[in-house]
Scaffold this motif. Structure first.
Motif, PDB file in Angstrom:
ATOM      1  N   GLY A 190      37.772  42.063  52.266  1.00 50.30           N
ATOM      2  CA  GLY A 190      37.608  42.584  51.663  1.00 50.30           C
ATOM      3  C   GLY A 190      38.084  44.395  51.541  1.00 50.30           C
ATOM      4  N   MET A 191      39.515  43.592  51.719  1.00 47.02           N
ATOM      5  CA  MET A 191      41.000  44.174  52.417  1.00 47.02           C
ATOM      6  C   MET A 191      41.795  44.466  50.457  1.00 47.02           C
ATOM      7  SD  MET A 191      43.296  42.991  54.751  1.00 47.02           S
ATOM      8  CE  MET A 191      41.626  42.600  56.289  1.00 47.02           C
ATOM      9  N   TRP A 192      40.188  45.681  49.332  1.00 45.28           N
ATOM     10  CA  TRP A 192      40.477  45.967  48.150  1.00 45.28           C
ATOM     11  C   TRP A 192      41.810  47.000  48.025  1.00 45.28           C
ATOM     12  CZ3 TRP A 192      38.626  42.664  45.232  1.00 45.28           C
ATOM     13  CH2 TRP A 192      37.171  42.003  45.417  1.00 45.28           C
ATOM     14  N   THR A 193      42.449  46.337  46.940  1.00 43.11           N
ATOM     15  CA  THR A 193      43.439  48.105  46.146  1.00 43.11           C
ATOM     16  C   THR A 193      43.148  48.628  45.027  1.00 43.11           C
ATOM     17  OG1 THR A 193      45.076  46.191  46.126  1.00 43.11           O
ATOM     18  CG2 THR A 193      44.932  46.536  48.231  1.00 43.11           C
ATOM     19  N   ALA A 194      43.857  48.844  44.384  1.00 39.91           N
ATOM     20  CA  ALA A 194      43.359  49.276  43.336  1.00 39.91           C
ATOM     21  C   ALA A 194      43.787  48.048  42.420  1.00 39.91           C
ATOM     22  CB  ALA A 194      43.903  51.176  42.908  1.00 39.91           C
ATOM     23  N   ALA A 195      45.043  47.667  42.810  1.00 45.64           N
ATOM     24  CA  ALA A 195      45.496  46.559  42.323  1.00 45.64           C
ATOM     25  C   ALA A 195      45.205  45.667  41.970  1.00 45.64           C
ATOM     26  CB  ALA A 195      47.202  46.426  42.334  1.00 45.64           C
ATOM     27  N   ALA A 196      44.722  45.320  42.955  1.00 45.89           N
ATOM     28  CA  ALA A 196      43.279  44.037  42.658  1.00 45.89           C
ATOM     29  C   ALA A 196      42.899  43.725  42.301  1.00 45.89           C
ATOM     30  CB  ALA A 196      43.483  43.590  44.008  1.00 45.89           C
ATOM     31  N   VAL A 197      42.107  45.296  42.252  1.00 44.71           N
ATOM     32  CA  VAL A 197      40.771  45.476  41.242  1.00 44.71           C
ATOM     33  C   VAL A 197      41.042  45.083  39.724  1.00 44.71           C
ATOM     34  CG1 VAL A 197      39.255  46.941  40.818  1.00 44.71           C
ATOM     35  CG2 VAL A 197      39.403  46.675  43.117  1.00 44.71           C
ATOM     36  N   LYS A 198      41.901  46.080  39.477  1.00 43.25           N
ATOM     37  CA  LYS A 198      42.711  46.043  37.946  1.00 43.25           C
ATOM     38  C   LYS A 198      43.216  44.541  37.312  1.00 43.25           C
ATOM     39  CE  LYS A 198      46.778  48.303  35.790  1.00 43.25           C
ATOM     40  NZ  LYS A 198      47.342  47.296  34.987  1.00 43.25           N
ATOM     41  N   VAL A 199      43.951  44.043  38.436  1.00 46.50           N
ATOM     42  CA  VAL A 199      44.297  42.909  37.484  1.00 46.50           C
ATOM     43  C   VAL A 199      43.108  42.022  37.203  1.00 46.50           C
ATOM     44  CG1 VAL A 199      45.548  40.600  38.146  1.00 46.50           C
ATOM     45  CG2 VAL A 199      46.583  42.863  38.484  1.00 46.50           C
ATOM     46  N   SER A 200      41.676  41.944  38.597  1.00 50.28           N
ATOM     47  CA  SER A 200      40.365  40.933  38.193  1.00 50.28           C
ATOM     48  C   SER A 200      40.599  41.358  37.126  1.00 50.28           C
ATOM     49  CB  SER A 200      39.986  41.117  39.607  1.00 50.28           C
ATOM     50  OG  SER A 200      39.788  42.343  39.665  1.00 50.28           O
ATOM     51  N   ARG A 201      39.915  42.433  37.148  1.00 49.63           N
ATOM     52  CA  ARG A 201      39.351  43.176  35.289  1.00 49.63           C
ATOM     53  C   ARG A 201      39.942  42.934  34.408  1.00 49.63           C
ATOM     54  NH1 ARG A 201      38.960  48.365  36.647  1.00 49.63           N
ATOM     55  NH2 ARG A 201      37.181  48.583  37.703  1.00 49.63           N
ATOM     56  N   GLU A 202      41.378  42.274  34.388  1.00 43.25           N
ATOM     57  CA  GLU A 202      41.733  42.209  33.455  1.00 43.25           C
ATOM     58  C   GLU A 202      41.942  40.911  32.803  1.00 43.25           C
ATOM     59  OE1 GLU A 202      45.589  45.585  33.665  1.00 43.25           O
ATOM     60  OE2 GLU A 202      45.988  43.467  33.862  1.00 43.25           O
ATOM     61  N   LEU A 203      42.294  40.242  34.093  1.00 42.29           N
ATOM     62  CA  LEU A 203      40.868  37.963  34.123  1.00 42.29           C
ATOM     63  C   LEU A 203      40.370  38.187  33.617  1.00 42.29           C
ATOM     64  CD1 LEU A 203      43.764  37.479  36.627  1.00 42.29           C
ATOM     65  CD2 LEU A 203      44.016  37.214  33.809  1.00 42.29           C
ATOM     66  N   GLY A 204      39.021  39.677  33.690  1.00 42.41           N
ATOM     67  CA  GLY A 204      37.788  39.311  33.299  1.00 42.41           C
ATOM     68  C   GLY A 204      36.646  38.676  33.700  1.00 42.41           C
ATOM     69  N   MET A 205      37.179  39.411  35.536  1.00 43.09           N
ATOM     70  CA  MET A 205      36.674  39.409  36.525  1.00 43.09           C
ATOM     71  C   MET A 205      36.260  40.730  37.636  1.00 43.09           C
ATOM     72  SD  MET A 205      38.130  35.677  38.632  1.00 43.09           S
ATOM     73  CE  MET A 205      39.995  36.659  38.112  1.00 43.09           C
ATOM     74  N   THR A 206      34.494  40.021  37.885  1.00 43.74           N
ATOM     75  CA  THR A 206      34.241  42.117  38.368  1.00 43.74           C
ATOM     76  C   THR A 206      34.930  41.764  40.052  1.00 43.74           C
ATOM     77  OG1 THR A 206      32.141  41.950  36.808  1.00 43.74           O
ATOM     78  CG2 THR A 206      32.338  43.051  39.108  1.00 43.74           C
ATOM     79  N   ALA A 207      34.857  42.663  40.354  1.00 39.76           N
ATOM     80  CA  ALA A 207      35.522  42.561  41.347  1.00 39.76           C
ATOM     81  C   ALA A 207      34.071  42.789  42.367  1.00 39.76           C
ATOM     82  CB  ALA A 207      36.011  44.299  42.053  1.00 39.76           C
ATOM     83  N   LEU A 208      34.108  41.685  43.553  1.00 41.06           N
ATOM     84  CA  LEU A 208      32.644  41.471  44.200  1.00 41.06           C
ATOM     85  C   LEU A 208      32.825  41.909  45.719  1.00 41.06           C
ATOM     86  CD1 LEU A 208      29.919  40.514  44.268  1.00 41.06           C
ATOM     87  CD2 LEU A 208      30.388  38.029  44.208  1.00 41.06           C
ATOM     88  N   GLY A 209      31.974  42.928  46.020  1.00 41.62           N
ATOM     89  CA  GLY A 209      32.218  43.521  47.436  1.00 41.62           C
ATOM     90  C   GLY A 209      30.545  42.572  48.245  1.00 41.62           C
ATOM     91  N   TRP A 210      30.314  43.379  48.645  1.00 42.53           N
ATOM     92  CA  TRP A 210      28.781  42.711  49.332  1.00 42.53           C
ATOM     93  C   TRP A 210      28.290  44.384  50.162  1.00 42.53           C
ATOM     94  CZ3 TRP A 210      33.751  40.980  51.016  1.00 42.53           C
ATOM     95  CH2 TRP A 210      34.456  41.563  52.311  1.00 42.53           C
ATOM     96  N   ASP A 211      27.008  44.031  50.694  1.00 42.53           N
ATOM     97  CA  ASP A 211      26.233  44.837  51.425  1.00 42.53           C
ATOM     98  C   ASP A 211      25.370  44.802  53.341  1.00 42.53           C
ATOM     99  OD1 ASP A 211      24.954  47.953  51.531  1.00 42.53           O
ATOM    100  OD2 ASP A 211      22.824  46.339  51.256  1.00 42.53           O
ATOM    101  N   VAL A 212      25.300  43.546  53.051  1.00 45.96           N
ATOM    102  CA  VAL A 212      25.130  42.634  54.351  1.00 45.96           C
ATOM    103  C   VAL A 212      26.208  42.209  54.751  1.00 45.96           C
ATOM    104  CG1 VAL A 212      23.379  41.179  55.711  1.00 45.96           C
ATOM    105  CG2 VAL A 212      23.081  43.344  53.445  1.00 45.96           C
ATOM    106  N   ASP A 213      27.085  41.823  56.250  1.00 42.26           N
ATOM    107  CA  ASP A 213      27.959  41.033  56.437  1.00 42.26           C
ATOM    108  C   ASP A 213      27.462  40.250  57.850  1.00 42.26           C
ATOM    109  OD1 ASP A 213      30.106  39.880  57.916  1.00 42.26           O
ATOM    110  OD2 ASP A 213      31.074  41.588  57.281  1.00 42.26           O
ATOM    111  N   PRO A 214      26.729  40.055  58.398  1.00 43.40           N
ATOM    112  CA  PRO A 214      26.287  39.014  59.652  1.00 43.40           C
ATOM    113  C   PRO A 214      27.144  38.719  60.431  1.00 43.40           C
ATOM    114  CG  PRO A 214      25.389  37.661  58.788  1.00 43.40           C
ATOM    115  CD  PRO A 214      26.784  38.320  57.338  1.00 43.40           C
ATOM    116  N   LEU A 215      28.696  38.617  60.350  1.00 46.76           N
ATOM    117  CA  LEU A 215      30.085  38.312  60.660  1.00 46.76           C
ATOM    118  C   LEU A 215      29.904  36.673  60.915  1.00 46.76           C
ATOM    119  CD1 LEU A 215      30.605  42.188  62.396  1.00 46.76           C
ATOM    120  CD2 LEU A 215      31.623  41.155  60.839  1.00 46.76           C
TER     121      LEU A 215
END
Length: 272
Positions: A190-215
């Motif tokens: 989950g170490m997101w950066t603006a650059a990673a989100v931007k590139v993934s969007r340009e490649l047609g992918m949605t940046a997918l996070g999460w709401d529940v993490d049981p570790l």
């Protein structure tokens, strides 16, 4: 005036002279202060308010400020990543596969429970186990790019390097399943950066996070994983679990109960 009248007048004058003299020589009346005893009322002085002064109104109860209604959760996480499904139903996601031991067992569980999930695939694992990617797609699950080799720091690299990494992973997935739709990208850790989100969007992918993490990657007990998911889940949650990256026996053991409880409370939907 007669002799008798003269005598009477003289006596009157004499009486007046003696009475005035007595009055002028009398001592003043002494004031005596008496200590109040038991049962005696004590006089208290009450200053009078000036005419026209309004009578003060006793203070009323302190007004309690109205609590603000909690804001409804938004579907967007850090840097415009997606962290909720957008409906009441929750979604299950599995990271770090495909794994030759655990991915088939997770797929078996999903099929028995009638649940669809999203698999976030690592390029090097796809290269080794393409048949598992084929099964994931064949059974109706969704694919997600999880970088070539689970690079935690990928987002800090130049955009050209990020793009090359994601493209290589997508190519490997499509080598296993030609024409496969890869809708999502999830950055390791989950170490997101603006650059990673931007590139993934340009490649047609949605940046997918999460709401529940049981570790579950820390390998707690199956009961701990189950309890954490059930306690953290809410309408629209995206749940992060793992089918790769190590021994996932505890995750596998927790999944039947997790699926049953989430289906009962919210329903489980496939991300799209």
């Amino acid at each position: 005036m007669t002799h008798r009248g003269a005598i009477v007048s003289a006596l009157v004058v004499l009486a007046l002279l003696v009475g005035g003299r007595w009055a002028l020589g009398r001592d003043p009346v002494e004031t005596i202060l008496v200590e109040p005893g038991p049962g005696m009322p004590v006089a208290t002085a009450s200053p009078s308010a000036p005419p026209g002064t309004p009578t003060p109104t006793p203070p009323g109860p302190t007004a309690t400020p109205t609590a603000k209604a909690p804001k409804p959760p938004t579907a967007t996480g850090p840097i415009e990543t997606r962290r909720l499904t957008g409906s009441k139903k929750v979604a299950l996601t599995f990271d770090d596969g495909p794994h030759p031991t655990w991915t088939p067992k997770v797929l078996d569980l999903l099929r028995r429970n009638g649940v669809k999930a999203t698999f976030c695939l690592v390029g090097t694992e796809v290269h080794q186990y393409p048949a598992l990617v084929q099964r994931i797609v064949r059974e109706g699950h969704t694919l997600c790019n999880h970088t070539w080799h689970h690079e935690l720091d990928l987002g800090t690299k130049p955009e050209a390097e990020i793009r090359a990494n994601l493209e290589a992973t997508n190519r490997e997935i499509r080598r296993a399943v030609p024409g496969a739709k890869i809708k999502f990208f999830r950055h390791p850790g989950g170490m997101w950066t603006a650059a990673a989100v931007k590139v993934s969007r340009e490649l047609g992918m949605t940046a997918l996070g999460w709401d529940v993490d049981p570790l579950d990657w820390k390998k707690p007990s199956s009961e701990a994983i189950r309890t954490r998911v059930i306690n953290q889940a809410r309408p629209g949650s995206i749940v992060l679990l793992h089918d790769g990256g190590g021994d996932r026996a505890a995750t596998l053991a927790a999944c039947p109960s997790i699926m049953g409880e989430l289906k009962r409370k919210y329903g489980i939907a496939l991300l799209n």
